[in-house]
Scaffold this motif. Structure first.
Motif, PDB file in Angstrom:
ATOM      1  N   GLN A 147      22.248 -31.046 -24.707  1.00  0.00           N
ATOM      2  CA  GLN A 147      22.075 -30.607 -23.346  1.00  0.00           C
ATOM      3  C   GLN A 147      23.619 -30.920 -22.856  1.00  0.00           C
ATOM      4  O   GLN A 147      24.612 -29.781 -21.841  1.00  0.00           O
ATOM      5  N   TRP A 167      27.008 -29.431 -23.972  1.00  0.00           N
ATOM      6  CA  TRP A 167      27.286 -28.319 -23.755  1.00  0.00           C
ATOM      7  C   TRP A 167      27.630 -27.914 -22.229  1.00  0.00           C
ATOM      8  O   TRP A 167      27.330 -27.041 -21.227  1.00  0.00           O
ATOM      9  N   ALA A 168      27.078 -28.938 -21.769  1.00  0.00           N
ATOM     10  CA  ALA A 168      27.538 -29.144 -19.772  1.00  0.00           C
ATOM     11  C   ALA A 168      28.549 -28.569 -19.050  1.00  0.00           C
ATOM     12  O   ALA A 168      29.500 -29.436 -20.184  1.00  0.00           O
ATOM     13  N   ASP A 169      29.127 -27.622 -18.618  1.00  0.00           N
ATOM     14  CA  ASP A 169      30.533 -27.574 -17.961  1.00  0.00           C
ATOM     15  C   ASP A 169      30.888 -28.960 -16.561  1.00  0.00           C
ATOM     16  O   ASP A 169      29.517 -29.327 -16.258  1.00  0.00           O
ATOM     17  N   GLU A 170      32.190 -28.943 -17.038  1.00  0.00           N
ATOM     18  CA  GLU A 170      31.969 -30.170 -15.908  1.00  0.00           C
ATOM     19  C   GLU A 170      32.250 -30.281 -15.307  1.00  0.00           C
ATOM     20  O   GLU A 170      32.492 -28.616 -14.292  1.00  0.00           O
ATOM     21  N   GLY A 171      31.707 -30.418 -13.760  1.00  0.00           N
ATOM     22  CA  GLY A 171      31.659 -30.427 -12.054  1.00  0.00           C
ATOM     23  C   GLY A 171      30.552 -29.474 -12.564  1.00  0.00           C
ATOM     24  O   GLY A 171      29.566 -29.261 -10.645  1.00  0.00           O
ATOM     25  N   ASP A 172      29.416 -29.174 -13.638  1.00  0.00           N
ATOM     26  CA  ASP A 172      27.865 -28.735 -13.193  1.00  0.00           C
ATOM     27  C   ASP A 172      27.375 -29.692 -12.734  1.00  0.00           C
ATOM     28  O   ASP A 172      26.584 -30.089 -13.250  1.00  0.00           O
ATOM     29  N   PRO A 173      26.259 -29.673 -11.896  1.00  0.00           N
ATOM     30  CA  PRO A 173      25.493 -30.255 -11.417  1.00  0.00           C
ATOM     31  C   PRO A 173      24.161 -30.990 -13.096  1.00  0.00           C
ATOM     32  O   PRO A 173      23.896 -32.172 -12.493  1.00  0.00           O
ATOM     33  N   ALA A 174      23.882 -29.853 -13.335  1.00  0.00           N
ATOM     34  CA  ALA A 174      23.159 -30.465 -14.792  1.00  0.00           C
ATOM     35  C   ALA A 174      24.267 -31.299 -15.200  1.00  0.00           C
ATOM     36  O   ALA A 174      23.287 -32.452 -16.379  1.00  0.00           O
ATOM     37  N   GLN A 175      25.331 -31.673 -15.606  1.00  0.00           N
ATOM     38  CA  GLN A 175      25.513 -32.854 -16.213  1.00  0.00           C
ATOM     39  C   GLN A 175      25.472 -34.570 -15.553  1.00  0.00           C
ATOM     40  O   GLN A 175      25.237 -35.527 -16.269  1.00  0.00           O
ATOM     41  N   ASP A 176      25.435 -34.218 -13.798  1.00  0.00           N
ATOM     42  CA  ASP A 176      25.055 -35.364 -13.418  1.00  0.00           C
ATOM     43  C   ASP A 176      23.578 -36.011 -13.291  1.00  0.00           C
ATOM     44  O   ASP A 176      22.993 -37.016 -14.143  1.00  0.00           O
TER      45      ASP A 176
END
Length: 70
Positions: A24, A27-36
C-alpha cells in the motif's frame, strides 16, 4: 507468548501485515496522510517482530515472570 508455536504464528501474521502495508505504501502519494500511517504501522510491527525474535533467542527468559509480586 507462552509457547514457540504461538510466537511463530504471531510473527507470521506481523510479517504478512508488513507486506500488505509495504504494498500500500508503494501506491501512496507523497504527502498523503496514509503514507505516514503506513510507515508508523510498519515501524510498530518491526518493533514487535524484534521483541518476538529476542524472546525466541532467549527461551529461558520466557519462563521467568515479567512482573514481581509484592
Amino acid at each position: 507468548m507462552k509457547n514457540r508455536r504461538h510466537t511463530l504464528l504471531w510473527m507470521k501474521d506481523l510479517l504478512d501485515h508488513m507486506a500488505q502495508c509495504h504494498d500500500q505504501l508503494q501506491w501512496a502519494d507523497e504527502g498523503d496522510p496514509a503514507q505516514d500511517f503506513l510507515a508508523d504501522s510498519l515501524l510498530n510491527n518491526l518493533a514487535e517482530c524484534r521483541r518476538l525474535c529476542e524472546e525466541l533467542k532467549a527461551p529461558e527468559a520466557r519462563s521467568a515472570p515479567r512482573f514481581a509480586l509484592s
